[in-house]
Scaffold this active site. Structure first.
Site, PDB file in Angstrom:
ATOM      1  N   HIS A   1     -17.197 -52.354  60.127  1.00 43.77           N
ATOM      2  CA  HIS A   1     -16.392 -53.541  59.857  1.00 43.77           C
ATOM      3  C   HIS A   1     -15.976 -54.199  61.164  1.00 43.77           C
ATOM      4  O   HIS A   1     -16.309 -53.725  62.262  1.00 43.77           O
ATOM      5  CB  HIS A   1     -15.230 -53.240  58.919  1.00 43.77           C
ATOM      6  CG  HIS A   1     -14.202 -52.270  59.438  1.00 43.77           C
ATOM      7  ND1 HIS A   1     -13.546 -52.440  60.631  1.00 43.77           N
ATOM      8  CD2 HIS A   1     -13.705 -51.129  58.906  1.00 43.77           C
ATOM      9  CE1 HIS A   1     -12.695 -51.457  60.809  1.00 43.77           C
ATOM     10  NE2 HIS A   1     -12.781 -50.632  59.782  1.00 43.77           N
TER      11      HIS A   1
ATOM     12  N   HIS B   1     -14.498 -52.045  63.981  1.00 45.08           N
ATOM     13  CA  HIS B   1     -15.470 -51.265  64.754  1.00 45.08           C
ATOM     14  C   HIS B   1     -16.241 -52.185  65.694  1.00 45.08           C
ATOM     15  O   HIS B   1     -16.493 -51.852  66.854  1.00 45.08           O
ATOM     16  CB  HIS B   1     -16.499 -50.580  63.842  1.00 45.08           C
ATOM     17  CG  HIS B   1     -15.905 -49.736  62.752  1.00 45.08           C
ATOM     18  ND1 HIS B   1     -16.309 -49.825  61.447  1.00 45.08           N
ATOM     19  CD2 HIS B   1     -14.944 -48.785  62.773  1.00 45.08           C
ATOM     20  CE1 HIS B   1     -15.634 -48.959  60.706  1.00 45.08           C
ATOM     21  NE2 HIS B   1     -14.794 -48.312  61.487  1.00 45.08           N
TER      22      HIS B   1
ATOM     23  N   CYS C   1      -2.450 -35.459  56.418  1.00 45.36           N
ATOM     24  CA  CYS C   1      -3.072 -36.668  55.857  1.00 45.36           C
ATOM     25  C   CYS C   1      -4.573 -36.546  56.023  1.00 45.36           C
ATOM     26  O   CYS C   1      -5.064 -36.450  57.149  1.00 45.36           O
ATOM     27  CB  CYS C   1      -2.569 -37.937  56.538  1.00 45.36           C
ATOM     28  SG  CYS C   1      -3.546 -39.375  56.019  1.00 45.36           S
TER      29      CYS C   1
ATOM     30  N   CYS D   1      -6.206 -39.426  58.083  1.00 42.89           N
ATOM     31  CA  CYS D   1      -6.096 -39.321  59.548  1.00 42.89           C
ATOM     32  C   CYS D   1      -6.705 -38.028  60.063  1.00 42.89           C
ATOM     33  O   CYS D   1      -6.893 -37.892  61.269  1.00 42.89           O
ATOM     34  CB  CYS D   1      -4.645 -39.309  60.002  1.00 42.89           C
ATOM     35  SG  CYS D   1      -3.733 -40.773  59.621  1.00 42.89           S
TER      36      CYS D   1
ATOM     37  N   CYS E   1       1.838 -41.166  54.562  1.00 42.68           N
ATOM     38  CA  CYS E   1       1.248 -41.307  55.886  1.00 42.68           C
ATOM     39  C   CYS E   1       1.596 -42.689  56.439  1.00 42.68           C
ATOM     40  O   CYS E   1       1.424 -43.694  55.743  1.00 42.68           O
ATOM     41  CB  CYS E   1      -0.267 -41.155  55.768  1.00 42.68           C
ATOM     42  SG  CYS E   1      -1.120 -41.816  57.209  1.00 42.68           S
TER      43      CYS E   1
ATOM     44  N   HIS F   1      -1.926 -44.698  56.467  1.00 43.50           N
ATOM     45  CA  HIS F   1      -2.634 -44.936  55.207  1.00 43.50           C
ATOM     46  C   HIS F   1      -1.713 -45.269  54.037  1.00 43.50           C
ATOM     47  O   HIS F   1      -2.173 -45.636  52.966  1.00 43.50           O
ATOM     48  CB  HIS F   1      -3.519 -43.735  54.863  1.00 43.50           C
ATOM     49  CG  HIS F   1      -4.662 -43.589  55.809  1.00 43.50           C
ATOM     50  ND1 HIS F   1      -4.560 -42.890  56.997  1.00 43.50           N
ATOM     51  CD2 HIS F   1      -5.904 -44.103  55.793  1.00 43.50           C
ATOM     52  CE1 HIS F   1      -5.714 -42.961  57.644  1.00 43.50           C
ATOM     53  NE2 HIS F   1      -6.539 -43.700  56.944  1.00 43.50           N
TER      54      HIS F   1
ATOM     55  N   LYS G   1      -3.767 -53.718  59.334  1.00 42.15           N
ATOM     56  CA  LYS G   1      -4.966 -53.143  59.938  1.00 42.15           C
ATOM     57  C   LYS G   1      -6.069 -53.133  58.874  1.00 42.15           C
ATOM     58  O   LYS G   1      -5.817 -52.815  57.719  1.00 42.15           O
ATOM     59  CB  LYS G   1      -4.694 -51.718  60.399  1.00 42.15           C
ATOM     60  CG  LYS G   1      -5.882 -51.156  61.142  1.00 42.15           C
ATOM     61  CD  LYS G   1      -5.667 -49.745  61.622  1.00 42.15           C
ATOM     62  CE  LYS G   1      -6.909 -49.260  62.334  1.00 42.15           C
ATOM     63  NZ  LYS G   1      -7.280 -47.915  61.973  1.00 42.15           N
TER      64      LYS G   1
ATOM     65  N   LYS H   1     -10.770 -49.542  54.772  1.00 42.15           N
ATOM     66  CA  LYS H   1     -11.286 -49.495  53.420  1.00 42.15           C
ATOM     67  C   LYS H   1     -10.145 -49.306  52.428  1.00 42.15           C
ATOM     68  O   LYS H   1     -10.098 -49.956  51.388  1.00 42.15           O
ATOM     69  CB  LYS H   1     -12.261 -48.324  53.325  1.00 42.15           C
ATOM     70  CG  LYS H   1     -13.268 -48.472  52.227  1.00 42.15           C
ATOM     71  CD  LYS H   1     -14.407 -47.526  52.473  1.00 42.15           C
ATOM     72  CE  LYS H   1     -14.706 -46.711  51.231  1.00 42.15           C
ATOM     73  NZ  LYS H   1     -15.665 -45.647  51.477  1.00 42.15           N
TER      74      LYS H   1
END
Ligand code: MSP
Length: 506
Positions: A18, A21, A126, A129, A144, A147, A295, A298
């Site tokens: 994505h 990255h 988590c 992570c 988390c 997340h 952020k 997914k």
């Protein structure tokens, strides 16, 4: 001139490539392309992180074995980097045998140094992570912080790495290497972590199957971060090809996102110190590219596919936006409106327009043949400054500043044309002098812009009548005023960056 080794994080194969990255990978690509221009022998490494519970669960959900699953996703990264014109020298996958050898070698070295021991871990974990949290780090006491999902309670026998023994050594090391982390404020953050006290961390799981077994106790599988970080050594031959490893290590820069700073700047150098391996020379820590202030991930469902953006704005339009829009180190907010605005302002109106008007005037007033620049051109100081500022910016891993310096020269050249209005003048030495200056400036601009927009730079290079590849030029000599030979055909060609009319409705 020397060797220059740069890495990106290795990306988890539970998600497709994505924008986040792509961002880090493009920064590394531009940085290493700059160093190739400087004549450095470059090694640019990227790859995929394929072990661990998170991948195992994603594979289970897809009805595949983890290896089958990784074999499907890893090539998507390789293909995406090809389409983004990333000139990586290597692509490492943590499921490769060369990586396993390096992980085993590093584990044994730390074990023999007495820094790995068996203990029991119980804690809040988590899976997203692959990390344990303490209660006061959680959001609303349960979730988390990254997340935003509940953490799970885990208890098991683990091997631990004795990080607590490295507090002082790490602080001393950072004291004697004050410039190792850029930007500066991240270095302070790292010192803060270390001074806050370091706890030993777990490096193995018994419950996990998908990973590299601990060599002296194969009931345990190496925990993902110990596994993942070691990729930077595996790729240059650690544990296998000593000569090669010694030639490339220590790495010059690990490019990382701010989310993985603790692993890279605290755990990793301590692991290396334990094993008798030199710590990295540098880390360049980037912010996040946010989409609507969140952020991209997914699990947040706000993923932007970089390949769609190439289809929309073109390869170099996208690369340029990513590098120019956000100062590396800070968070950036991705918006399509911002993308188009920057494209129009910097690429269509500035660079594209400059090349088009130069080619048009040379066609009409100089018989299509580029005149040589004057040695005492008023643009020469602007070109020298552009190089100086760009070089300083790349030295600090600040692509946006390097491009700003380059675009200053583009603006100065456009202004030079506007002041002299060669399109209104009769052909002759005055017009020739102005156009020679503009062509020489474009030659230097093509070189300085090439790390960010390689194929555009090559087009500019060819259209102004230069031969060979712009990437074969060598700095600093190639940036000195006076390199444009004159006498070559200048080609008008199609608009480099056609102006977009949808700036206001995107
Ligand atoms: N596999 C680990 C890294 C191991 S490195 C030894 C990992 N992978 S990841 O795929 O989740 O993310 C890796 C990196 O991608 C992040 O640290 C960051 O550098 C980059 N990015 C992922 N999402 C991002 C944004 N939204 N914005 C900018 N970069 C981000 O963590």
């Amino acid at each position: 001139m020397g060797r220059f080794y740069v890495t990106t994080p290795i990306y988890y194969v539970n998600a497709r490539p994505h924008l986040g990255h792509a961002y880090t990978t493009i920064v590394g690509d531009a940085l290493t392309r700059w160093h190739r221009l400087l004549g450095d022998d470059v090694h640019y490494l990227t790859g995929t992180d394929e072990h661990g519970l998170k991948i195992q669960q994603a594979a289970d959900a897809a009805g595949k074995t983890p290896k089958e699953f990784a074999d499907e996703i890893a090539p998507l990264f390789e293909q995406a980097w090809k389409r983004l014109n990333i000139a990586n020298d290597d692509f490492i996958r943590t499921t490769e045998p060369r990586h396993r050898v390096a992980v085993e070698t590093l584990l044994r070295a730390c074990y023999e140094a007495g820094d790995i021991y068996l203990g029991t871990y119980s804690g809040l974990y988590c899976v997203g992570c692959e990390e344990y949290y303490v209660a006061d780090e959680l959001t609303n006491g349960t979730d988390c912080p990254i997340h935003k999902r509940p953490v799970e309670h885990f208890e098991e026998e683990n091997y631990f790495f004795r990080l607590s023994a490295f507090e002082q050594r790490l602080l001393d090391w950072y004291d004697s290497h004050p410039d190792a982390i850029v930007p500066d404020f991240r270095a302070n953050e790292v010192r803060g972590f270390i001074k806050g006290g370091l706890r030993d961390f777990s490096i193995s799981r018994r419950s996990l199957e998908w990973g590299i077994p601990i060599p002296w106790d194969p009931k345990h599988v190496t925990y993902v971060w110990f596994d993942a970080l070691t990729n930077y050594l595996s790729a240059v031959g650690y544990g296998q090809d000593d000569e090669r490893y010694r030639a490339w290590w220590p790495v010059d820069y690990h490019l990382i996102g701010k989310d993985i700073i603790r692993f890279h700047c605290v755990y990793w150098p301590a692991m290396l110190m334990s094993a008798g391996v030199e710590p990295p020379r540098g880390w360049a820590v980037g912010g996040w590219l946010l989409v609507d202030q969140e952020k991209m991930s997914k699990s947040m469902g706000n993923v932007v596919n970089p390949l769609d953006l190439i289809d929309d704005i073109g390869l170099d339009g996208f690369r340029y936006y990513v590098l120019a829009e956000t100062p590396y180190g800070q968070d950036g907010d991705f918006t399509r409106k911002g993308l188009i605005k920057r494209y129009n302002a910097d690429l269509a109106n500035n660079l594209g327009n400059l090349l088009a008007r130069v080619a048009t005037v040379v066609g009409k007033k100089c018989g299509g043949i580029g005149p040589r620049a004057a040695t005492d051109s008023p643009l020469a100081p602007a070109a020298a400054l552009a190089y100086e500022h760009a070089a300083a910016a790349w030295d600090n891993v600040q692509p946006s500043r390097a491009l700003e310096a380059t675009w200053q020269l583009i603006r100065a050249t456009n202004a030079h044309l506007e002041t002299n209005e060669p399109w209104k003048a009769e052909p002759g030495p005055v017009v020739d002098a102005v156009m020679g200056d503009a062509l020489e400036a474009l030659r230097i601009i093509a070189i300085l812009a090439s790390p960010a927009v390689p194929s555009t730079a090559q087009t500019v290079w060819e259209r102004i009548g230069m031969s060979g590849a712009v990437t074969d030029e060598r700095l600093p000599d190639a940036a000195r005023w006076g390199g444009y030979p004159g006498g070559a055909a200048v080609v008008k060609g199609e608009a480099l960056f056609p102006r977009r009319s949808d700036e206001d409705d995107s």
